[in-house]
Design an enzyme around this catalytic site. Structure first.
Site, PDB file in Angstrom:
ATOM      1  N   LEU A  68       0.864  -1.261   0.096  1.00  0.00           N
ATOM      2  CA  LEU A  68       0.184   0.273   0.110  1.00  0.00           C
ATOM      3  C   LEU A  68       1.075   1.226  -0.022  1.00  0.00           C
ATOM      4  O   LEU A  68       1.697   1.419   0.631  1.00  0.00           O
ATOM      5  CB  LEU A  68      -0.709  -0.068   1.286  1.00  0.00           C
ATOM      6  N   HIS A  69       0.914   2.090  -0.759  1.00  0.00           N
ATOM      7  CA  HIS A  69       1.220   3.367  -0.902  1.00  0.00           C
ATOM      8  C   HIS A  69       0.682   4.681  -1.398  1.00  0.00           C
ATOM      9  O   HIS A  69       1.170   5.689  -1.355  1.00  0.00           O
ATOM     10  CB  HIS A  69       2.739   3.321  -1.293  1.00  0.00           C
TER      11      HIS A  69
END
Ligand code: UD1
Length: 370
Positions: A206-207
Site C-alpha cells: 500500500l502506498h
C-alpha cells in the site's frame, strides 16, 4: 550511433529501464546509453537494492533531488536535468512510467527540442485526482514517440487525438525484467526468513496517497487486513510513505499487535519477486504489481476504485475491489477458495520478455523516418 539518456527516478522505474539499458549495451554499434538518476527515491531499499538486483549500471549522473512537495520535486528535477541535457546533447531521452521525474524530464526535453520516447505510454485511470494520471496525460502530449504496453493504451492515445505515427505498441518491458530474474529470485531466502515457506500466505503493498495519507481510509483497510491475517499470514512490506503515516496516525503498534500481519521493510526486487510469486493472494494499490501478478498467474485484488491497467482484469488475475473492508474480505475469501492452478496465467500479447528490443527498433525506425 544514437546517444540516449535513460531516466530513472523512483522505484517502479528501475525494472523498466534495466532491460532497455541492457539491450542498448548489447547493440553498442547502434546505441550509446547514459543513465541519469533524478534521486526522487534515494533510500538504499528504494533505490540501491534495485540497481544491484537488476544489474543496472551505476548512474552516469545523479541529480540528488529527494523528497518534497509535488511542485518542488518536479521543479527541482527540471532545474537539475536541464544542464545535463544541454551538456550531453543526446539524440533521444527515454522516460518511463508516470512518476514526477518522468514528466519533469520530458518537459525539459520538449523545451530544448530534444526527442523524447515515453515507455509505458497511453495508460489511463481516468482519475485526475491521482498525481500519476496528470503525469501520464502530460508526458504523452509532449513526447515524440509513445511506446505502449497494450492495445487499450493505443486506443486511449488515439481518442486524445494523438497521430498514429507517434504511437507504437511494443509490449510490457517490466515483464522482460520479471521473466529474466525468475530463476535468480529462487535463491532468495525471504520466505524462510519470514516463516511462510511451504505455507499459504498473502502479500500486501500500500502506498497510494488516497489510501495511506488519510487516517480513516488507512484504518479501514487495516481492519480488513487484520481479519484476513487471522486466517493466513499476511506479509506487508511497507513503503516509507506508509511507514511514516502509520506512525503519524499511531497505527503501527496496532498493526503488529494483531499477530498475523507481518510488517517488514521494503523488499528488494528479487526478494519481492520470490515472495509474491509464491503467494495465494496479493492485495495492492500498486500499478506494476497488478501486471506482475497477471504475468505469473497470482490472484490479485487491487485496493483502488479504478485501474489504468484494464488488461490485467480482462485477461489477467486482477480484480479491482475498492477499499470497503467487507468487500475486500468477501473477494479475498472467493480468491482463497480457488486453487491457484484454477487460474492459469493468461499473459497479454507482447508481454513476452522481448519488449526492450522492440523499443530500440522503434527508436531507430523513428530516426530513419524523420
Ligand atoms: C512515487 C510515485 C508513485 C510510485 C511510487 C512508488 C509520483 C507522483 N509518485 O510515489 O507513482 O508508485 O513512487 O514507490 O512520482 N521516501 C523515503 N525514501 C525514499 C523515497 C521516499 O523515505 O527513497 C518517503 C519520503 O517521506 C517522501 C515519501 O516517501 O516524502 C513519498 O515519496 P515520493 O517520491 O514523493 O512519492 P511516492 O509515494 O514514493
Amino acid at each position: 550511433m544514437l546517444k540516449v539518456i535513460n531516466v530513472v527516478g523512483a522505484r517502479p522505474n528501475f525494472m523498466k529501464v534495466a532491460p532497455v539499458v541492457e539491450a542498448m549495451g548489447r547493440r553498442a554499434r547502434e546505441f550509446a546509453p547514459l543513465v541519469v538518476h533524478t534521486g526522487q527515491h534515494y533510500d538504499a531499499r528504494m533505490s540501491d537494492a534495485f540497481f544491484r538486483d537488476l544489474g543496472l549500471p551505476e548512474p552516469d549522473v545523479y541529480l540528488g533531488v529527494g523528497s518534497a512537495s509535488h511542485a518542488q520535486q518536479t521543479a527541482a528535477v527540471m532545474q537539475h536535468f536541464e544542464p545535463v541535457v544541454v551538456r550531453e546533447r543526446p539524440d533521444w531521452v527515454v522516460v518511463v512510467g508516470d512518476v514526477n521525474s518522468t514528466l519533469a524530464c520530458a518537459l525539459v526535453c520538449s523545451k530544448l527540442g530534444v526527442r523524447v520516447a515515453h515507455v509505458e505510454a497511453g495508460l489511463r485511470s481516468r482519475d485526475r485526482t491521482m498525481p500519476e494520471e496528470i503525469n501520464r496525460v502530460l508526458t504523452d502530449q509532449i513526447a515524440d514517440l509513445l511506446l505502449t504496453p497494450s492495445a487499450d493504451a493505443d486506443r486511449n492515445l488515439l481518442a486524445e487525438g494523438i497521430p498514429p505515427k507517434r504511437i507504437r505498441l511494443v509490449g510490457n518491458v517490466m515483464i522482460d525484467s520479471l521473466f529474466k530474474h525468475l530463476a535468480l529470485a529462487e535463491r532468495s531466502k525471504v520466505r524462510e526468513e519470514l516463516g511462510v515457506e511451504g505455507r499459504d500466505y498473502a502479500v500486501v503493498t500500500l502506498h497510494r496517497p488516497s489510501n495511506v495519507d488519510d487516517a480513516a481510509a488507512l484504518r479501514r483497510i487495516l481492519s480488513a487486513l487484520s481479519t484476513l491475517a487471522a486466517r493466513l499470514p499476511v506479509v506487508f512490506p511497507a513503503h516509507p510513505r506508509t511507514r511514516k503515516m502509520l506512525a503519524e496516525f499511531g497505527l503501527d503498534e496496532a498493526v503488529v499487535r494483531g499477530g498475523g500481519l507481518l510488517l517488514t521493510e521494503p523488499l528488494g526486487y528479487l526478494d519481492f519477486l520470490r515472495l509474491f510469486s509464491g503467494a495465494r493472494l496479493v492485495l495492492t494499490d500498486s500499478g506494476g504489481i497488478q501486471e506482475e501478478t497477471t504475468a505469473l498467474g497470482v490472484p490479485c485484488l487491487t485496493l483502488r476504485e479504478n485501474t489504468e491497467r484494464p488488461v490485467t482484469v480482462e485477461l489477467g488475475t486482477n480484480r479491482v475491489v475498492g477499499t470497503d473492508p467487507e468487500r475486500i474480505l468477501r473477494e479475498a475469501e472467493r480468491a482463497l477458495e480457488r486453487e491457484r492452478a484454477d487460474v492459469p496465467p493468461r499473459v497479454p500479447p507482447l508481454w513476452d520478455g522481448h519488449a526492450a528490443d522492440r523499443i530500440l527498433d522503434a527508436i531507430l525506425e523513428n530516426v530513419s523516418s524523420t
